[in-house]
Every structure is written in structure tokens, then in C-alpha cells.
Write an enzyme that holds these catalytic residues in place. Structure first.
Site, PDB file in Angstrom:
ATOM      1  N   MET A 187       0.818  -1.196   0.000  1.00 31.63           N
ATOM      2  CA  MET A 187       0.000   0.000   0.000  1.00 31.63           C
ATOM      3  C   MET A 187       0.867   1.266   0.000  1.00 31.63           C
ATOM      4  O   MET A 187       0.731   2.134  -0.855  1.00 31.63           O
ATOM      5  CB  MET A 187      -0.879  -0.026   1.268  1.00 31.63           C
ATOM      6  CG  MET A 187      -2.023   0.934   1.249  1.00 31.63           C
ATOM      7  SD  MET A 187      -3.285   0.379   0.127  1.00 31.63           S
ATOM      8  CE  MET A 187      -3.127   1.530  -1.188  1.00 31.63           C
ATOM      9  N   VAL A 188       1.795   1.315   0.972  1.00 31.98           N
ATOM     10  CA  VAL A 188       2.669   2.498   1.060  1.00 31.98           C
ATOM     11  C   VAL A 188       3.609   2.544  -0.148  1.00 31.98           C
ATOM     12  O   VAL A 188       3.887   3.616  -0.691  1.00 31.98           O
ATOM     13  CB  VAL A 188       3.463   2.482   2.391  1.00 31.98           C
ATOM     14  CG1 VAL A 188       4.431   3.652   2.453  1.00 31.98           C
ATOM     15  CG2 VAL A 188       2.505   2.521   3.576  1.00 31.98           C
ATOM     16  N   CYS A 228       1.083   6.593  11.196  1.00 33.72           N
ATOM     17  CA  CYS A 228       0.180   7.486  10.443  1.00 33.72           C
ATOM     18  C   CYS A 228      -0.799   8.244  11.349  1.00 33.72           C
ATOM     19  O   CYS A 228      -1.199   9.370  11.032  1.00 33.72           O
ATOM     20  CB  CYS A 228      -0.574   6.700   9.381  1.00 33.72           C
ATOM     21  SG  CYS A 228      -1.149   5.095   9.921  1.00 33.72           S
ATOM     22  N   GLU A 237      -1.591   0.061  18.514  1.00 33.54           N
ATOM     23  CA  GLU A 237      -1.712   1.442  18.030  1.00 33.54           C
ATOM     24  C   GLU A 237      -1.806   2.451  19.183  1.00 33.54           C
ATOM     25  O   GLU A 237      -1.154   3.497  19.145  1.00 33.54           O
ATOM     26  CB  GLU A 237      -2.957   1.543  17.122  1.00 33.54           C
ATOM     27  CG  GLU A 237      -3.019   2.801  16.288  1.00 33.54           C
ATOM     28  CD  GLU A 237      -2.204   2.709  15.000  1.00 33.54           C
ATOM     29  OE1 GLU A 237      -1.364   1.795  14.873  1.00 33.54           O
ATOM     30  OE2 GLU A 237      -2.404   3.558  14.126  1.00 33.54           O
ATOM     31  N   HIS A 259      -7.224   9.410   8.164  1.00 35.60           N
ATOM     32  CA  HIS A 259      -7.496   9.119   9.578  1.00 35.60           C
ATOM     33  C   HIS A 259      -8.100  10.376  10.213  1.00 35.60           C
ATOM     34  O   HIS A 259      -7.478  11.451  10.213  1.00 35.60           O
ATOM     35  CB  HIS A 259      -6.205   8.766  10.319  1.00 35.60           C
ATOM     36  CG  HIS A 259      -5.619   7.431   9.940  1.00 35.60           C
ATOM     37  ND1 HIS A 259      -6.249   6.516   9.115  1.00 35.60           N
ATOM     38  CD2 HIS A 259      -4.445   6.849  10.317  1.00 35.60           C
ATOM     39  CE1 HIS A 259      -5.481   5.437   8.997  1.00 35.60           C
ATOM     40  NE2 HIS A 259      -4.381   5.620   9.705  1.00 35.60           N
ATOM     41  N   SER A 294      -6.927   1.611   4.527  1.00 36.55           N
ATOM     42  CA  SER A 294      -5.611   1.547   3.876  1.00 36.55           C
ATOM     43  C   SER A 294      -4.480   1.597   4.894  1.00 36.55           C
ATOM     44  O   SER A 294      -3.349   1.236   4.577  1.00 36.55           O
ATOM     45  CB  SER A 294      -5.470   2.687   2.863  1.00 36.55           C
ATOM     46  OG  SER A 294      -5.730   3.922   3.497  1.00 36.55           O
ATOM     47  N   GLY A 295      -4.769   2.027   6.115  1.00 34.63           N
ATOM     48  CA  GLY A 295      -3.758   2.032   7.166  1.00 34.63           C
ATOM     49  C   GLY A 295      -3.312   0.630   7.548  1.00 34.63           C
ATOM     50  O   GLY A 295      -2.272   0.444   8.172  1.00 34.63           O
TER      51      GLY A 295
HETATM   52  N1  LIG Z   1      -0.610   1.823   5.340  1.00 31.48           N
HETATM   53  C1  LIG Z   1      -0.349   2.899   6.048  1.00 31.48           C
HETATM   54  O1  LIG Z   1      -1.157   3.856   6.100  1.00 31.48           O
HETATM   55  C2  LIG Z   1       0.950   3.029   6.809  1.00 31.48           C
HETATM   56  C3  LIG Z   1       1.251   4.242   7.376  1.00 31.48           C
HETATM   57  C4  LIG Z   1       2.453   4.419   8.090  1.00 31.48           C
HETATM   58  C5  LIG Z   1       3.316   3.353   8.211  1.00 31.48           C
HETATM   59  N2  LIG Z   1       2.987   2.150   7.654  1.00 31.48           N
HETATM   60  C6  LIG Z   1       3.985   1.081   7.800  1.00 31.48           C
HETATM   61  O2  LIG Z   1       4.608   0.911   6.524  1.00 31.48           O
HETATM   62  C7  LIG Z   1       4.953  -0.462   6.317  1.00 31.48           C
HETATM   63  C8  LIG Z   1       4.270  -0.978   5.042  1.00 31.48           C
HETATM   64  O3  LIG Z   1       2.861  -0.894   5.233  1.00 31.48           O
HETATM   65  P1  LIG Z   1       1.845  -1.228   4.040  1.00 31.48           P
HETATM   66  O4  LIG Z   1       0.552  -0.728   4.546  1.00 31.48           O
HETATM   67  O5  LIG Z   1       2.386  -0.740   2.755  1.00 31.48           O
HETATM   68  O6  LIG Z   1       1.890  -2.847   4.061  1.00 31.48           O
HETATM   69  P2  LIG Z   1       1.629  -3.877   2.848  1.00 31.48           P
HETATM   70  O7  LIG Z   1       0.620  -3.328   1.920  1.00 31.48           O
HETATM   71  O8  LIG Z   1       1.366  -5.170   3.517  1.00 31.48           O
HETATM   72  O9  LIG Z   1       3.035  -3.962   2.086  1.00 31.48           O
HETATM   73  C9  LIG Z   1       4.169  -4.580   2.643  1.00 31.48           C
HETATM   74  C10 LIG Z   1       5.283  -4.620   1.613  1.00 31.48           C
HETATM   75  O10 LIG Z   1       6.444  -5.229   2.205  1.00 31.48           O
HETATM   76  C11 LIG Z   1       6.946  -6.221   1.308  1.00 31.48           C
HETATM   77  N3  LIG Z   1       7.581  -7.326   2.036  1.00 31.48           N
HETATM   78  C12 LIG Z   1       6.981  -8.231   2.865  1.00 31.48           C
HETATM   79  N4  LIG Z   1       7.892  -9.131   3.310  1.00 31.48           N
HETATM   80  C13 LIG Z   1       9.076  -8.795   2.735  1.00 31.48           C
HETATM   81  C14 LIG Z   1      10.379  -9.344   2.787  1.00 31.48           C
HETATM   82  N5  LIG Z   1      10.656 -10.437   3.508  1.00 31.48           N
HETATM   83  N6  LIG Z   1      11.379  -8.743   2.071  1.00 31.48           N
HETATM   84  C15 LIG Z   1      11.104  -7.661   1.313  1.00 31.48           C
HETATM   85  N7  LIG Z   1       9.873  -7.088   1.208  1.00 31.48           N
HETATM   86  C16 LIG Z   1       8.877  -7.656   1.921  1.00 31.48           C
HETATM   87  C17 LIG Z   1       5.733  -6.719   0.575  1.00 31.48           C
HETATM   88  O11 LIG Z   1       6.180  -7.304  -0.614  1.00 31.48           O
HETATM   89  P3  LIG Z   1       5.249  -8.365  -1.418  1.00 31.48           P
HETATM   90  O12 LIG Z   1       4.356  -7.476  -2.233  1.00 31.48           O
HETATM   91  O13 LIG Z   1       6.231  -9.131  -2.211  1.00 31.48           O
HETATM   92  O14 LIG Z   1       4.504  -9.162  -0.391  1.00 31.48           O
HETATM   93  C18 LIG Z   1       4.943  -5.428   0.374  1.00 31.48           C
HETATM   94  O15 LIG Z   1       5.410  -4.751  -0.767  1.00 31.48           O
HETATM   95  C19 LIG Z   1       4.512  -1.207   7.588  1.00 31.48           C
HETATM   96  O16 LIG Z   1       5.604  -1.293   8.474  1.00 31.48           O
HETATM   97  C20 LIG Z   1       3.429  -0.304   8.152  1.00 31.48           C
HETATM   98  O17 LIG Z   1       3.251  -0.433   9.532  1.00 31.48           O
HETATM   99  C21 LIG Z   1       1.847   1.963   6.943  1.00 31.48           C
END
Ligand SMILES: NC(=O)c1ccc[n+]([C@@H]2O[C@H](COP(=O)([O-])OP(=O)(O)OC[C@H]3O[C@@H](n4cnc5c(N)ncnc54)[C@H](OP(=O)(O)O)[C@@H]3O)[C@@H](O)[C@H]2O)c1
Length: 343
Positions: A1-2, A139, A192, A233, A169-170
Site C-alpha cells: 500500500m505504502v 500514520c 496502536e 485518519h 488503507s492504514g
Molecule cells: N498503510 C499505512 O497507512 C501506513 C502508514 C504508516 C506506516 N505504515 C507502515 O509501513 C509499512 C508498510 O505498510 P503497508 O501498509 O504498505 O503494508 P503492505 O501493503 O502489507 O506492504 C508490505 C510490503 O512489504 C513487502 N515485504 C513483505 N515481506 C518482505 C520481505 N521479507 N522482504 C522484502 N519485502 C517484503 C511486501 O512485498 P510483497 O508485495 O512481495 O509481499 C509489500 O510490498 C509497515 O511497516 C506499516 O506499519 C503503513
């Protein structure tokens, strides 16, 4: 997502060029356009569609001449990867929670605590590779601290109570199962409440020399809920202030707030806080993209429903979780680090 928001926000960036994309072993070897279910408004940038997705391999990153990495790894993977990558000389700008509370790692928001960037000197003195980790906040914390900062500066903060209505999306992609969230509100998001408390006090704390940060001396009571909203949010804040204040002065504190450290940063919004005076704003659907110029869309925090109750100020805030609270925040941090010569 990010990751998708990074791809969107780095398209045509004036200072940074997206050279490599990496993901898990499940994806490595594939083509980005085939692997990703695009979930961001607008089309996937054409230049990225045919890019290969690489494994997490520092040697490959170096072969591509890459020195700056944006991390959107899950927390456990970030814990395993980010420190070793920094020790190899990579400049890491991370969204993950894994290293945020480490004493030598800043949770940086240039509008709020630009001076905390000095913590990376403590990382660099341990290894002389030049690498470091700079994180952005959770976030939910991000919007909160941006709104609290002008109140802290003008009136002092005694304590803060915050209740949240957080977008789907968070939780990443695909996130919360539709059967759990449809026609529902889930009053629990793992870890959280604690993150919002700890991060807020670290970000609004003081730092001298190479740190560590002396956390701000007030309580933050957070109650976090997931709601069926795509982006944005919404948070209700009740802040007990130390100095006497009137409602108008609090409203001016929000709308007058500016970031001097951000003046020349392409992703910085002209106004970090946009004050809404309508009785029913801010709303996720209407206010999520607040921020100008175009590159800073989604980077402003909207504040509304400001009301004084004795020594307490109640207000609502809205911030874009994947822009202001994630990819946009990391990019802004990298821009700021660049202006100081840290890249
Ligand atoms: N969503 C938000 O609003 C938000 C806001 C602030 C912070 N965050 C933080 O940002 C981070 C990502 O969040 P997200 O919402 O984008 O999660 P997500 O949609 O689940 O994406 C996670 C990403 O990490 C990759 N990944 C997983 N295991 C891996 C590994 N072993 N080696 C390399 N890449 C790997 C995944 O790749 P694949 O596609 O290959 O599985 C995917 O691209 C998290 O730590 C989250 O807490 C999120």
C-alpha cells in the site's frame, strides 16, 4: 500500500529518481505492473510498469548506484534489514515502527522537530559508513503531533486524549477482511494506542547533542478504531493546556503555523495545518487531499470543530494516512536531509 504511494509520489520528483524496486521473495523476479493491484487514484506511472521487482539484496542496490532507500517493510522485516543496510552506508527513510523508539533514531517531522535529525550523528559515530535510519511517525501520530505542535509552543500541553477513526488503507493491502469491517467499527488496532502515546512524547520531546530525546512530560491517552473509510485518519482530540487561552487564539495558533525548515522542500505544504470553520469538517472524503502546491497534495492536516471547555481544547483533525502519514512523510524527510547535506 505504502509502496504504491511512493511510486506515485516519486514520479517526476525534482530531486529523486526511482531506480530500483524491491519486495519479498514472493514477488522478486516479476514485473511491477504484473504484480501490483494498483489502488491509488490515477494510473500507475508508465515508467514503472515494466520495472523488474528485485530481491532485498544490498549488492544489487549498490550495483545500481543507489544510496537512498525508502522502506515500507513490515515491522519484523524492517527490524531484520534496516540496521544492517544502514551499516553498509545506505540512507534509510523508513515507515516501519521497528526502529522508531531506538534512542539513536529520530522520528522526524520537519514541521515539528527538525532538530531531532541530529540523532543520526549518534548512529554515524558507531559505524563510519555514512548510513543511517530516519523514521517517520505512525500514520495516526503524524497528524496528531502536527496539530499539537503550535499548541505546545503557545500554551503548553498538560495532557492529551485522542480517539481515532482510521482508514482501511492504514492496515496495508489487502488489509482488514471485508466481512469484519462492512457495516462495522472495530475498536482495536494492535499496538496502536501505545504507539501514539510513545511516539507523540518522543517527537514533542527535547534533544541536546546527539541525544537521546527527553520525552515530553505529558500523558497521551489514545483510543484507536478502524472504520470503513479508504483513506484519511480522522481524530478527536481533547488537550488540556497549561496557559490560559481563548478559542480564537487557539484557532490562530493552528492557521498561523508555518515550517521554516521546509521553505524550499518540494513536498512541503505551504500551510501544514488548514483550519476548517464549517461545523461538519474535516471529513475524509472531502479533506484528505488538502495541501498545496500539487506535489504536496495530502500533506496538510485539516483541523476543525475547535471548541474550548474550561482549560481543555477540543478539536477534530484529519490527515492522509498513506501520504502525510507514510510515503509523503518519508520523502519530505529525505528532502530535508538533502538540504542539510546528509545524503
Ligand atoms: N498503510 C499505512 O497507512 C501506513 C502508514 C504508516 C506506516 N505504515 C507502515 O509501513 C509499512 C508498510 O505498510 P503497508 O501498509 O504498505 O503494508 P503492505 O501493503 O502489507 O506492504 C508490505 C510490503 O512489504 C513487502 N515485504 C513483505 N515481506 C518482505 C520481505 N521479507 N522482504 C522484502 N519485502 C517484503 C511486501 O512485498 P510483497 O508485495 O512481495 O509481499 C509489500 O510490498 C509497515 O511497516 C506499516 O506499519 C503503513
Amino acid at each position: 500500500m505504502v509502496g504504491q504511494w511512493f511510486v506515485r509520489s516519486l514520479e517526476d520528483h525534482p530531486w529523486f529518481e526511482l531506480e530500483v524496486l524491491a519486495a519479498s521473495e514472493r514477488s522478486a523476479g516479476g514485473i511491477y505492473g504484473d504484480l501490483v493491484r494498483w489502488n491509488v487514484d490515477g494510473s500507475m506511472p508508465a515508467a514503472i510498469r515494466n520495472k523488474p521487482v528485485l530481491p532485498m539484496d544490498p549488492a544489487i542496490f549498490s550495483d545500481h548506484g543507489v544510496r537512498l532507500l525508502f522502506s515500507a517493510l513490515p515491522a519484523d522485516r524492517a527490524l531484520a534489514w534496516e540496521r544492517p543496510l544502514a551499516e553498509k552506508g545506505f540512507r534509510i527513510f523508513s515507515n516501519a515502527s521497528a526502529n522508531r523508539m531506538e534512542p539513536d533514531v529520530p522520528i522526524l517531522i520537519p514541521e515539528v522537530n527538525a532538530g531531532h535529525i541530529c540523532l543520526i550523528e549518534a548512529q554515524r559515530s558507531k559505524k563510519d559508513s555514512g548510513g543511517y535510519i530516519i523514521t517517520n511517525a505512525n500514520c495516526t501520530t503524524t497528524g496528531l503531533v502536527i496539530a499539537l505542535k503550535p499548541l505546545q509552543d503557545r500554551f503548553g500541553l498538560h495532557n492529551v486524549i485522542v480517539s481515532t477513526y482510521q482508514a482501511l488503507s492504514g492496515a496495508g493491502y489487502p488489509g482488514v477482511p471485508s466481512m469484519d469491517i462492512s457495516a462495522n467499527v472495530i475498536p482495536y488496532i494492535e499496538k496502536e494506542d501505545e504507539k501514539v502515546d510513545n511516539e507523540t512524547r518522543k517527537i514533542l520531546g527535547t534533544v541536546a547533542g546527539k541525544g537521546p530525546v527527553q520525552p515530553a512530560p505529558f500523558d497521551v491517552v489514545a483510543s484507536c478504531c478502524r472504520v470503513a473509510v479508504r483513506y484519511g485518519h480522522l481524530e478527536t482530540v481533547v488537550a488540556q493546556l497549561e496557559k490560559d487561552f481563548d478559542e480564537r487564539a487557539a484557532m490562530s495558533a493552528f492557521s498561523d503555523f508555518r515550517c521554516h525548515a521546509c521553505a524550499k522542500l518540494p513536498t512541503a505544504p505551504r500551510q501544514p495545518i488548514i483550519l476548517r470553520e464549517e461545523p461538519d469538517r474535516p471529513q475524509p472524503r472531502l479533506d484528505c487531499d488538502a495541501g498545496a502546491p500539487d506535489r504536496a497534495r495530502g500533506m496538510s492536516v485539516s483541523v476543525g470543530r475547535v471548541k474550548k471547555f474550561g482549560d481543555r481544547l477540543r478539536f477534530y483533525l484529519l490527515s492522509h494516512n498513506t501520504v502525510r502519514g507514510a510515503a509523503g512523510a518519508s520523502i519530505l524527510n529525505a528532502e530535508y536531509a538533502r538540504t542539510l547535506g546528509y545524503l
